[in-house]
Design an enzyme around this catalytic site. Structure first.
Site, short mmCIF file in Angstrom:
data_model
loop_
_atom_site.label_atom_id
_atom_site.label_comp_id
_atom_site.label_asym_id
_atom_site.label_seq_id
_atom_site.Cartn_x
_atom_site.Cartn_y
_atom_site.Cartn_z
N ASN A 87 0.84 -1.20 0.00
CA ASN A 87 0.00 0.00 0.00
C ASN A 87 0.88 1.25 0.00
O ASN A 87 1.96 1.28 0.59
CB ASN A 87 -1.02 0.00 1.15
N GLU A 90 0.24 5.16 0.68
CA GLU A 90 -0.71 6.19 1.12
C GLU A 90 -0.28 7.57 0.65
O GLU A 90 0.80 7.75 0.07
CB GLU A 90 -0.87 6.12 2.64
N CYS A 132 -4.04 0.61 -2.55
CA CYS A 132 -3.90 -0.64 -1.79
C CYS A 132 -2.80 -1.52 -2.37
O CYS A 132 -2.46 -1.42 -3.56
CB CYS A 132 -5.20 -1.45 -1.84
N GLU A 192 -2.88 -4.73 -3.12
CA GLU A 192 -3.32 -5.64 -4.18
C GLU A 192 -3.35 -4.92 -5.52
O GLU A 192 -2.93 -5.46 -6.55
CB GLU A 192 -4.73 -6.18 -3.88
N CYS A 252 -10.02 -5.34 0.18
CA CYS A 252 -11.15 -4.41 0.20
C CYS A 252 -12.02 -4.64 -1.05
O CYS A 252 -11.61 -5.33 -2.00
CB CYS A 252 -10.68 -2.96 0.27
N CYS A 278 -10.45 -3.61 -4.45
CA CYS A 278 -9.43 -4.55 -4.93
C CYS A 278 -10.06 -5.83 -5.45
O CYS A 278 -9.58 -6.41 -6.43
CB CYS A 278 -8.42 -4.84 -3.82
N1 THU Z 1 -5.30 -1.64 2.44
C1 THU Z 1 -4.72 -2.41 1.47
O1 THU Z 1 -3.60 -2.15 1.04
N2 THU Z 1 -5.42 -3.47 1.00
C2 THU Z 1 -6.68 -3.80 1.41
O2 THU Z 1 -7.34 -4.59 0.78
C3 THU Z 1 -7.21 -3.19 2.63
C4 THU Z 1 -6.62 -1.86 2.96
C5 THU Z 1 -4.57 -0.47 2.92
C6 THU Z 1 -5.14 0.83 2.43
C7 THU Z 1 -4.63 1.78 3.49
O3 THU Z 1 -3.33 2.20 3.12
C8 THU Z 1 -4.53 0.93 4.74
O4 THU Z 1 -4.58 -0.41 4.32
C9 THU Z 1 -5.66 1.18 5.74
O5 THU Z 1 -6.90 1.10 5.12
#
Ligand code: THU
Length: 152
Positions: A57, A59, A68, A70, A105, A108
């Site tokens: 991920n 941000e 994310c 994935e 999520c 994704c």
């Molecule tokens: N996150 C992912 O990278 N993948 C997911 O499927 C769930 C959430 C990340 C996004 C964000 O940077 C952090 O987790 C908190 O939501």
């Protein structure tokens, strides 16, 4: 999360390959850029040709601009010409400490759906090389919308 997956359906990938992919995801976890949530996620995506693309991920100070793990892995692979995938390993946790399975999520799940048959693509939620659960994408995203609705 209950394991509903039947292992007989998941013949394409050996346990040894899964362990390798989990090790790759674990290493990738150290690259997660998550200064705002503190929640680190990593993924390892297996292409049908045997290659593996990892992702973490990423941000952003403008929160919705983050991506994310994935999707990072999928976009890396597709941008390198890969479009056929077998499975994806996902792991994550607060401050990079993996204590629970980290399911993908909804966005994704939909992005993964674009490049596979949901009954033939597998999502592996890992805590470690020895502790993981396998789901088909169909189980995680039933009755899904995909490219065939626009082309058939
Ligand atoms: N996150 C992912 O990278 N993948 C997911 O499927 C769930 C959430 C990340 C996004 C964000 O940077 C952090 O987790 C908190 O939501």
């Amino acid at each position: 999360m209950e394991q509903r997956f039947e292992y007989e359906r998941f013949k394409a990938v050996s346990p040894a390959k899964i362990r390798d992919m989990i090790a790759m995801a674990k290493e990738q976890l150290t690259m997660a850029y998550a200064p705002y949530s503190g929640f680190y996620v990593a993924a390892a995506l297996l292409c049908r040709d045997g290659s593996v693309y990892t992702g973490c991920n990423v941000e952003n100070s403008s929160y919705p601009a983050g991506n994310c793990a994935e999707r990072t892995a999928v976009f890396k692979a597709v941008s390198e010409g890969k479009r056929e995938f077998s499975c994806i390993v996902i792991m994550g946790g607060n401050a990079g400490k993996v204590e629970a399975y980290c399911p993908p999520c909804g966005i994704c799940r939909q992005v993964l759906r674009e490049f596979c048959r949901p009954s033939e693509f597998f999502v592996i939620l890992a805590k470690s090389e020895e502790d993981y659960r396998v789901f088909s994408l169909e189980e995680l995203l039933p009755e899904s919308f995909g490219p065939e609705f626009l082309t058939e």
